[in-house]
Design a protein around this motif. Structure first.
Motif, PDB file in Angstrom:
ATOM      1  N   ASP A  36      17.358 -10.924   1.790  1.00 27.05           N
ATOM      2  CA  ASP A  36      18.006 -11.855   2.718  1.00 27.05           C
ATOM      3  C   ASP A  36      19.348 -12.317   2.176  1.00 27.05           C
ATOM      4  N   LEU A  37      19.378 -12.513   0.868  1.00 26.77           N
ATOM      5  CA  LEU A  37      20.585 -13.043   0.238  1.00 26.77           C
ATOM      6  C   LEU A  37      21.657 -11.970   0.050  1.00 26.77           C
ATOM      7  N   ALA A  38      21.243 -10.807  -0.456  1.00 23.66           N
ATOM      8  CA  ALA A  38      22.234  -9.779  -0.812  1.00 23.66           C
ATOM      9  C   ALA A  38      22.563  -8.854   0.353  1.00 23.66           C
ATOM     10  N   LYS A  39      21.754  -8.915   1.402  1.00 21.12           N
ATOM     11  CA  LYS A  39      21.931  -8.047   2.572  1.00 21.12           C
ATOM     12  C   LYS A  39      22.268  -6.609   2.172  1.00 21.12           C
ATOM     13  N   PRO A  40      21.351  -5.951   1.517  1.00 18.01           N
ATOM     14  CA  PRO A  40      21.636  -4.596   1.013  1.00 18.01           C
ATOM     15  C   PRO A  40      21.915  -3.610   2.148  1.00 18.01           C
ATOM     16  N   ASP A  41      22.843  -2.693   1.884  1.00 26.01           N
ATOM     17  CA  ASP A  41      23.097  -1.598   2.815  1.00 26.01           C
ATOM     18  C   ASP A  41      22.030  -0.523   2.652  1.00 26.01           C
ATOM     19  N   GLU A  42      21.455  -0.498   1.454  1.00 25.36           N
ATOM     20  CA  GLU A  42      20.361   0.429   1.182  1.00 25.36           C
ATOM     21  C   GLU A  42      19.232  -0.321   0.483  1.00 25.36           C
ATOM     22  N   ILE A  43      18.034  -0.208   1.026  1.00 27.51           N
ATOM     23  CA  ILE A  43      16.848  -0.631   0.287  1.00 27.51           C
ATOM     24  C   ILE A  43      16.034   0.633   0.069  1.00 27.51           C
ATOM     25  N   LEU A  44      16.053   1.096  -1.160  1.00 28.44           N
ATOM     26  CA  LEU A  44      15.444   2.387  -1.464  1.00 28.44           C
ATOM     27  C   LEU A  44      14.077   2.200  -2.110  1.00 28.44           C
ATOM     28  N   LEU A  45      13.086   2.794  -1.496  1.00 29.46           N
ATOM     29  CA  LEU A  45      11.760   2.784  -2.102  1.00 29.46           C
ATOM     30  C   LEU A  45      11.689   3.959  -3.076  1.00 29.46           C
ATOM     31  N   VAL A  46      11.413   3.647  -4.331  1.00 32.12           N
ATOM     32  CA  VAL A  46      11.300   4.694  -5.339  1.00 32.12           C
ATOM     33  C   VAL A  46       9.813   5.026  -5.499  1.00 32.12           C
ATOM     34  N   VAL A  47       9.476   6.291  -5.289  1.00 30.57           N
ATOM     35  CA  VAL A  47       8.070   6.689  -5.307  1.00 30.57           C
ATOM     36  C   VAL A  47       7.858   7.868  -6.256  1.00 30.57           C
ATOM     37  N   ASP A  48       6.829   7.765  -7.043  1.00 34.61           N
ATOM     38  CA  ASP A  48       6.425   8.841  -7.947  1.00 34.61           C
ATOM     39  C   ASP A  48       5.867  10.004  -7.118  1.00 34.61           C
ATOM     40  N   ALA A  49       6.421  11.199  -7.328  1.00 39.23           N
ATOM     41  CA  ALA A  49       6.007  12.364  -6.534  1.00 39.23           C
ATOM     42  C   ALA A  49       4.543  12.746  -6.756  1.00 39.23           C
ATOM     43  N   MET A  50       3.958  12.244  -7.844  1.00 36.11           N
ATOM     44  CA  MET A  50       2.555  12.588  -8.130  1.00 36.11           C
ATOM     45  C   MET A  50       1.564  11.691  -7.391  1.00 36.11           C
ATOM     46  N   THR A  51       2.078  10.735  -6.627  1.00 38.22           N
ATOM     47  CA  THR A  51       1.216   9.795  -5.924  1.00 38.22           C
ATOM     48  C   THR A  51       0.252  10.515  -4.984  1.00 38.22           C
ATOM     49  N   GLY A  52      -0.954  10.013  -4.921  1.00 38.57           N
ATOM     50  CA  GLY A  52      -1.979  10.615  -4.086  1.00 38.57           C
ATOM     51  C   GLY A  52      -2.038  10.005  -2.699  1.00 38.57           C
ATOM     52  N   GLN A  53      -3.244   9.916  -2.181  1.00 39.82           N
ATOM     53  CA  GLN A  53      -3.489   9.434  -0.824  1.00 39.82           C
ATOM     54  C   GLN A  53      -2.864   8.068  -0.553  1.00 39.82           C
ATOM     55  N   ASN A  54      -2.763   7.266  -1.604  1.00 43.45           N
ATOM     56  CA  ASN A  54      -2.310   5.893  -1.450  1.00 43.45           C
ATOM     57  C   ASN A  54      -0.824   5.746  -1.118  1.00 43.45           C
ATOM     58  N   ALA A  55      -0.088   6.837  -1.169  1.00 39.85           N
ATOM     59  CA  ALA A  55       1.349   6.769  -0.864  1.00 39.85           C
ATOM     60  C   ALA A  55       1.583   6.113   0.492  1.00 39.85           C
ATOM     61  N   VAL A  56       0.676   6.379   1.412  1.00 43.09           N
ATOM     62  CA  VAL A  56       0.792   5.825   2.757  1.00 43.09           C
ATOM     63  C   VAL A  56       0.749   4.302   2.737  1.00 43.09           C
ATOM     64  N   GLU A  57      -0.220   3.766   2.015  1.00 43.82           N
ATOM     65  CA  GLU A  57      -0.349   2.316   1.993  1.00 43.82           C
ATOM     66  C   GLU A  57       0.837   1.649   1.310  1.00 43.82           C
ATOM     67  N   THR A  58       1.275   2.251   0.217  1.00 45.25           N
ATOM     68  CA  THR A  58       2.430   1.706  -0.497  1.00 45.25           C
ATOM     69  C   THR A  58       3.663   1.704   0.400  1.00 45.25           C
ATOM     70  N   ALA A  59       3.946   2.862   0.985  1.00 44.38           N
ATOM     71  CA  ALA A  59       5.155   2.992   1.791  1.00 44.38           C
ATOM     72  C   ALA A  59       5.112   2.051   2.987  1.00 44.38           C
ATOM     73  N   GLN A  60       3.954   2.002   3.620  1.00 47.62           N
ATOM     74  CA  GLN A  60       3.818   1.129   4.774  1.00 47.62           C
ATOM     75  C   GLN A  60       3.997  -0.339   4.370  1.00 47.62           C
TER      76      GLN A  60
END
Ligand SMILES: Nc1nc2c(ncn2[C@@H]2O[C@H](COP(=O)(O)OP(=O)(O)OP(=O)(O)O)[C@@H](O)[C@H]2O)c(=O)[nH]1
Ligand SMILES: Nc1nc2c(ncn2[C@@H]2O[C@H](COP(=O)(O)OP(=O)(O)OP(=O)(O)O)[C@@H](O)[C@H]2O)c(=O)[nH]1
Ligand SMILES: [Mg+2]
Ligand SMILES: [Mg+2]
Lengths: 308, 288
Positions: A211-235
């Motif tokens: 809210d404060l910095a109003k980023p132009d990019e908010i990048l989610l960094v995800v480990d490529a080895m993530t399993g089924q749970n990637a969905v819950e994290t990303a969501q």
């Protein structure tokens, strides 16, 4: 590996299928079973697999079989195309603000690769745009997080704004933004602490920073080895933060990286870059077609199909 | 819930719950088949009975792969115990050492830490922060220096100064990087050369959010460093870490400890029944 047999199994399934001008229901059943298995073994989330398989079925059922292919190969071709298009067809560049600084915020689970990737991004911007980025050290929790960022920053000659670990991260970002404006940095990269998407307090902190910095990019960094749970994290992150993109790290490993498909399917956000190592230069743009064949694990067959 | 309802949808959902927990597709199918049989055999009717049968059977399946096995951390009979930590990048090696060191310190052991990750930015400083928190000494080397030299120094100090337990922190490395895996094997050889019975444990740290790749991790780390057990971290999140069932099945490696957060007390002994319940607890809840 568990899927080495996939291509062979498919070849076997195919020899059973006579050459026909169109894809029949039997062809589809046989082939899609193997595809489904391949996707699950590649860690694509099972709900995403279900939807994906349905989508392919609709397109493939009764499809004309191209010359030089058999029905199973035709189905694999369709699968590959759908996979590639689901993941975005082409590379997407970083968002840029009209007036400096462009603000990039890193977010993600613990140990995903945020700090390392922040360094890689800064170096990339320096090399490609002659940019003058600045880091804000907003991780006050992980032991020696600031030391790590400072060492990364020093190795690529980028300044760090930090106020130690006793100041609230939101306040650190506020003062950091001020300094970036004063010093006319064209990019600000905010390194945040790793956190679980279910951690209300820390997710609230990220929202306040955004809210404060109003980023132009908010990048989610995800480990490529993530399993089924990637969905819950990303969501979880996407619901609370409105991500603008995703970076997949540790693709230099031997994981098939099905998380890429899961994340893209549930958030619709583009995967912008991939991390391919621990060095500052190990950052590449994302290629959906390469990712698709990696997830499918059918390099040979895809080459064959492309030649057809 | 009555048995009919449990019987029909329950096992399809169970299979999906297992897949969703990352046990892997084939494992999920084979487990739910076995569980279906067992529920029939035991004539379980109510939801509660079915749940209990499933937990018991899953724990049984898990434990079958390691009969007579000791799930504890092995300590040396005399002289320093050496615990070597290995794993891919960012899984929680350093943090787990920080937590465990505090535990042994509390139990009155004289603890030493070796910062043999000389590679990653801030890795030595990170372990030093933990050392300070825990009031234990940390042996360090120069940045980008030879990690084997740090290991050698630390083992020597542990022997000379009568330490009880030495924790060796190593840099994260992906299992397909042959040179880095060889470097790790070398560190292990140095430990064994200096103390014949050491390392007493080689603990592979696995992140519970990891999918099928964890199996390859376990395989290759086991090949290069003879892993003796697993620490499963980040179980405080929404991931279940089901892949350790497949690892147990194929490689017979037991989980010894679980990480449940970033704080010093967020470490527990592995409890098989609690773990297997976690694999399908949502399913039981929604069926209540
Ligand atoms: N092999 C490989 N390692 C990577 C990559 N990106 C990051 N790493 C490593 O992953 C580990 C974690 O990276 P960090 O940058 O500290 O991750 P983080 O998300 O900032 O971690 P926290 O701040 O603790 O949440 C480190 O060992 C990095 O060197 C990559 O693309 N490939
Ligand atoms: N939520 C949670 N976070 C954890 C747990 N264990 C470690 N972490 C966090 O995960 C991140 C990485 O932990 P480290 O201990 O640095 O991992 P590492 O394996 O030493 O990493 P490298 O040395 O870079 O390979 C840090 O932010 C830790 O605080 C856990 O059980 N739960
Ligand atoms: Mg970090
Ligand atoms: Mg470490």
């Amino acid at each position: 590996m568990a899927f080495e047999g996939l291509t062979e199994r498919l070849q076997n399934a195919m020899t059973k299928l006579r050459r026909k001008p169109t894809v029949s229901e039997a062809d589809l059943r046989e082939t899609m079973r193997e595809i489904r298995l391949a996707l699950l073994e590649a860690d694509v989330n099972f709900k995403v697999v279900k939807d994906f398989v349905k989508q392919v079925r609709e397109r493939a059922s009764g499809a004309e079989v191209l010359k030089g292919l058999n029905p199973a190969q035709q189905i694999v071709k369709i699968v590959n195309e759908e996979l590639t298009s689901t993941m975005g067809t082409e590379a997407v560049a970083l968002n840029k603000s009209d007036k400096i600084p462009t603000v990039i915020m890193m977010a993600g689970l613990q140990g995903a690769g945020k700090t390392t990737t922040a360094g890689k991004l800064a170096l990339k911007l320096k090399n490609e745009e002659n940019a003058r980025p600045m880091f804000i050290a907003a991780d006050v929790y992980r032991p020696a997080a600031i030391d790590q960022l400072e060492q990364v920053a020093k190795s690529i000659d980028v300044p760090v704004f930090q106020l130690g670990t006793d100041v609230d991260p939101v306040e650190i970002v506020r003062q950091g933004m001020q300094q970036a404006r004063d010093q006319h940095n064209d990019y600000v990269i905010i390194d945040t602490a790793g956190r679980l998407q279910i951690d209300e307090k820390l997710m609230g902190e990220l929202v306040n920073i955004a809210d404060l910095a109003k980023p132009d990019e908010i990048l989610l960094v995800v480990d490529a080895m993530t399993g089924q749970n990637a969905v819950e994290t990303a969501q979880g992150f996407n619901d609370q933060l409105e991500l603008t993109g995703v970076i997949l790290t540790k693709l230099d490993g031997d994981t098939r990286g099905g998380a890429a498909l899961s994340i893209r399917a549930v958030t619709g956000k583009p995967i912008k870059f991939v991390g391919q190592g621990e060095k500052m230069t190990d950052l590449d743009v994302f290629h959906p077609d390469r990712m698709a064949s990696r997830i499918l694990g059918m390099g040979d067959m895809l080459t064959l199909i492309e030649k057809a | 819930a009555n048995f009919r309802r449990v019987d029909e949808d329950f096992f399809d959902n169970l299979e999906e719950a297992l897949i969703e927990s990352d046990v892997g597709f084939e494992m999920a199918v084979s487990l739910s088949d076995q569980l279906r049989e067992e529920v029939k055999l035991q004539n379980a009717k109510s939801q509660q009975e079915v749940t209990n049968v499933i937990i018991e059977k899953l724990v049984d399946i898990y434990e079958q792969q390691g009969k007579n096995e000791d799930n504890h951390i092995h300590l040396a009979a005399t002289g320093p115990t050496v615990l070597l930590f290995v794993g891919v990048n960012g899984v929680g090696k350093t943090t787990t050492i920080g937590k465990m060191a505090a535990m042994y310190q509390r139990h009155g052991k004289k603890v030493l830490l070796a910062a043999a990750d000389t590679f990653r930015a801030g890795a030595t400083e990170q372990l030093q922060v933990w050392g300070k928190r825990d009031h234990v000494k940390v042996v360090t080397g120069p940045d980008q220096g030879d990690p084997a030299a740090v290991v050698f120094d630390a083992v020597k100090q542990a022997k000379d100064e009568n330490y009880d337990v030495l924790f060796v922190d190593t840099a994260g490395r992906l299992q397909n990087k042959v040179n880095l895996m060889n470097e790790l094997a070398k560190m292990k050889r140095i430990i064994s050369r200096e103390i014949e019975t050491a390392p007493h444990e080689v603990l592979l740290v696995l992140d519970a959010t990891t999918g099928q790749n964890a199996l390859t991790q376990a395989k290759l780390f086991k090949e290069s460093t003879d892993v003796t057990g697993i620490v499963l971290t980040k179980l405080d999140g929404t991931a279940r870490g089901g892949i350790v069932l497949a690892i147990r099945n194929e490689l017979h490696l037991p989980v010894k400890l679980v990480g449940l957060g970033e704080q010093v007390d967020d470490l527990q002994a592995f409890d098989a029944s609690e773990f297997v319940y976690g694999l399908f607890k949502d399913l039981v809840k929604t069926n209540d």
